[in-house]
Enzyme design. Structure first.
Site, PDB file in Angstrom:
ATOM      1  N   CYS A  51      36.272  48.227  37.508  1.00 45.03           N
ATOM      2  CA  CYS A  51      35.718  47.199  36.118  1.00 45.03           C
ATOM      3  C   CYS A  51      36.547  45.916  36.824  1.00 45.03           C
ATOM      4  CB  CYS A  51      36.691  47.342  35.179  1.00 45.03           C
ATOM      5  SG  CYS A  51      37.373  48.562  33.923  1.00 45.03           S
ATOM      6  N   ALA A  55      33.420  43.576  37.546  1.00 55.99           N
ATOM      7  CA  ALA A  55      32.549  42.284  37.786  1.00 55.99           C
ATOM      8  C   ALA A  55      32.829  41.189  36.615  1.00 55.99           C
ATOM      9  CB  ALA A  55      31.200  42.970  37.615  1.00 55.99           C
ATOM     10  N   GLY A  95      33.874  39.787  39.604  1.00 54.56           N
ATOM     11  CA  GLY A  95      33.864  40.080  41.037  1.00 54.56           C
ATOM     12  C   GLY A  95      34.977  39.003  41.199  1.00 54.56           C
ATOM     13  N   GLY A  96      35.673  38.389  40.718  1.00 53.84           N
ATOM     14  CA  GLY A  96      37.044  37.445  41.639  1.00 53.84           C
ATOM     15  C   GLY A  96      37.815  38.240  41.905  1.00 53.84           C
ATOM     16  N   LYS A  97      37.880  39.804  41.603  1.00 55.80           N
ATOM     17  CA  LYS A  97      39.462  39.633  42.952  1.00 55.80           C
ATOM     18  C   LYS A  97      38.740  40.849  43.638  1.00 55.80           C
ATOM     19  CE  LYS A  97      41.874  40.021  38.067  1.00 55.80           C
ATOM     20  NZ  LYS A  97      40.820  39.547  37.384  1.00 55.80           N
ATOM     21  N   ASP A 101      31.682  49.070  38.613  1.00 50.29           N
ATOM     22  CA  ASP A 101      31.912  48.817  37.052  1.00 50.29           C
ATOM     23  C   ASP A 101      30.421  49.396  36.029  1.00 50.29           C
ATOM     24  OD1 ASP A 101      32.452  45.742  35.742  1.00 50.29           O
ATOM     25  OD2 ASP A 101      31.235  46.368  34.278  1.00 50.29           O
ATOM     26  N   ASP A 142      30.707  55.096  34.374  1.00 51.18           N
ATOM     27  CA  ASP A 142      31.488  54.555  33.352  1.00 51.18           C
ATOM     28  C   ASP A 142      32.464  54.659  34.348  1.00 51.18           C
ATOM     29  OD1 ASP A 142      33.531  54.910  32.231  1.00 51.18           O
ATOM     30  OD2 ASP A 142      31.792  55.519  30.474  1.00 51.18           O
ATOM     31  N   ASP A 151      41.221  46.286  36.144  1.00 54.10           N
ATOM     32  CA  ASP A 151      41.135  45.103  34.969  1.00 54.10           C
ATOM     33  C   ASP A 151      41.079  45.595  34.806  1.00 54.10           C
ATOM     34  OD1 ASP A 151      41.356  42.405  34.377  1.00 54.10           O
ATOM     35  OD2 ASP A 151      40.475  41.880  36.097  1.00 54.10           O
ATOM     36  N   CYS A 177      44.036  40.761  31.194  1.00 54.59           N
ATOM     37  CA  CYS A 177      43.958  39.150  30.680  1.00 54.59           C
ATOM     38  C   CYS A 177      44.214  38.843  29.334  1.00 54.59           C
ATOM     39  CB  CYS A 177      42.829  38.006  31.197  1.00 54.59           C
ATOM     40  SG  CYS A 177      41.281  39.074  30.155  1.00 54.59           S
TER      41      CYS A 177
END
Ligand SMILES: C[S@@+](CC[C@H](N)C(=O)[O-])C[C@H]1O[C@@H](n2cnc3c(N)ncnc32)[C@H](O)[C@@H]1O
Length: 446
Positions: free
Chosen positions: A262, A264, A266-268, A283, A309, A325, A378
């Site tokens: 998961c 996108a 893509g910060g992580k 993703d 998926d 995430d 989050c």
């Protein structure tokens, strides 16, 4: 998302009076968000005039709309000090015009001479609201003097949908729930994560920012991100201070095989790729993966991108480390996306918890023995965090929680739970501008 704050980065309207287009855009967008649950970005971009607007006017429209969406009930409290009686329920548009005008006067602090005529004109333009134009004139001229006290006294919990405010009060108690609502009531900071080896301190000095204990570079004003030095070079990327924690807590080493599930936009993934690990980013959304690919290109980092998926995905070989995430209600990010509160329904949380359960089981199966998995959402909702992991540990005999230690959370011990998982909340580091609410758990496979 950029938005106007007070101070040196505040974009002023192009002319002092009657700059109707951005105000009309803000009005239409607020209606879309509050009445129809449309996301603010979509409500703004969906306006026919949006493409023709200059960046400055777009920022101004967004600032007005965001201010109303953060504090609709507080604005009503101020208006009620000036109005003899509330507008009839069916006068939705006239009410929204007053809220927008009041937001400009009370939150963006536009003086009466620069704001009132424009809102009176917008009221007069529509035959359905024209009869309120004199009222708008009188109310918006007096709303600061007569309404500011009521605005400041208004409870920010009331600016949230009732079901969400009630949920937070039940989960965290009223004082904490209110502190979270207060954090949502003001515009967020600009948070950046830099590549390892980048001189974050010199960069922070250059842009009027600070380096926080956890390494995030934080500036009070969001401003125009793509105009900052180092953007084109890809030295850093936008990422909330709490959102930067999960990848750090995975403690990835160069050469390890890591899956970002998961992933996108893509910060992580960028954080993981910057460690020198071999990263696969998975993703289900091709559109969001396109943004991930652009982010990798800008930062000159590498990861293999897979569209799949996660529930059906099998790793090419067992992974050393996995970051999951999971999709969630995102109630921890409402200070960055205040509009999202109106796009949710209570039933969403149970549905998302069900998806998270399936993704967690599928992800854990891709770890090698001794491998570790960081699960995060989050969300401030226990079903998507604490309860999710408790149930997972119960049904998964080869999983155990690997407690995070206080020295892994410099300056942020308050986020460490007794079991070693992490719970950040928007009211933490309040004096420094808060943070997104995240739940983070590090798991190890026997
Ligand atoms: C919280 S966002 C991820 C944010 C990302 N990790 C980052 O740091 O930029 C959740 C992501 O999960 C993706 N997603 C939702 N359901 C999925 C599934 N079943 N399989 C794969 N990806 C999924 C969404 O497309 C979305 O990009």
């Amino acid at each position: 998302m950029t938005e106007m704050r007070k101070g040196p980065h505040r974009p002023e309207p192009k002319s002092s009076t009657k700059n109707l287009m951005p105000r009309g855009t803000a009005l239409g967008a607020v209606e879309g968000v509050l009445a129809k649950g449309v996301p603010l970005d979509g409500a703004l971009a969906g306006r026919p005039e949006w493409k023709r607007m200059e960046p400055r006017d777009r920022a101004f429209a967004r600032a007005i709309a965001s201010a109303v969406i953060r504090r609709p009930i507080a604005l009503d409290a101020a208006l009620m000090q000036v109005l003899d009686k509330p507008l009839p329920d069916e006068e939705i548009k006239a009410h929204l015009i007053l809220r927008c005008g009041a937001a400009e006067r009370l939150i963006l602090e536009t003086p009466a001479h620069a704001a009132v005529d424009a809102w009176v004109s917008l009221m007069a333009q529509d035959p359905n609201t024209a009869r309120f134009k004199n009222l708008a004139n009188a109310v918006l001229r007096r709303v600061v003097d007569q309404g500011k006290g009521a605005f400041l006294d208004s409870d920010p919990l009331e600016d949230l949908p009732d079901w969400l405010a009630e949920r937070w009060v039940e989960t965290y108690g009223e004082p904490v729930a209110r502190a979270i609502a207060i954090a949502r009531s003001v515009p967020p900071t600009l948070d950046l994560t830099a590549k390892p080896g980048f001189d974050a301190q010199s960069f922070a000095d250059e842009i009027g920012a600070k380096v926080l204990e956890t390494g995030t570079i934080r500036r009070p004003d969001i401003g125009a991100v793509d105009g900052l030095p180092g953007f084109e070079a890809g030295d850093w990327w936008v990422q909330d201070v709490a959102a930067a924690l999960p990848a750090r807590l995975l403690n990835v080493k160069p050469g390890e095989k890591v899956a970002d599930l998961c992933a996108a936009p893509g910060g992580k993934t960028l954080q993981l790729a910057a460690t020198g690990a071999s990263v696969i980013a998975v993703d289900a959304s091709p559109k969001r993966l396109k943004r991930l690919a652009e982010n990798l290109e800008r930062t000159k980092l590498n990861a293999e991108i897979v569209t799949a998926d996660v529930a059906d995905w099998t790793a090419p070989e067992p992974m050393d480390a996995i970051l999951l995430d999971a999709p969630c209600s995102a109630t921890g990010t409402l200070r960055r996306r205040p509009d999202a509160a109106w796009a949710k329904e209570p039933g969403d949380i149970a549905n998302l918890a069900d998806i998270q359960r399936r993704l967690l089981d599928a992800s854990f199966a891709q770890l090698k023995p001794g491998g570790r998995l960081v699960y995060c959402t989050c969300s401030l909702e226990l079903e998507e965090g604490e309860d999710q992991i408790a149930a997972f540990l119960e049904r998964t005999p080869d999983a155990r929680l690997d407690p995070v230690t206080a020295d892994e959370l410099p300056g942020l011990k308050e986020a460490l739970r007794p079991d070693g998982a992490v719970r950040t909340r928007p009211d933490m580091w309040e004096e420094r501008g808060g943070m997104d609410g995240f739940y983070i758990a590090r798991l190890v496979k026997a």
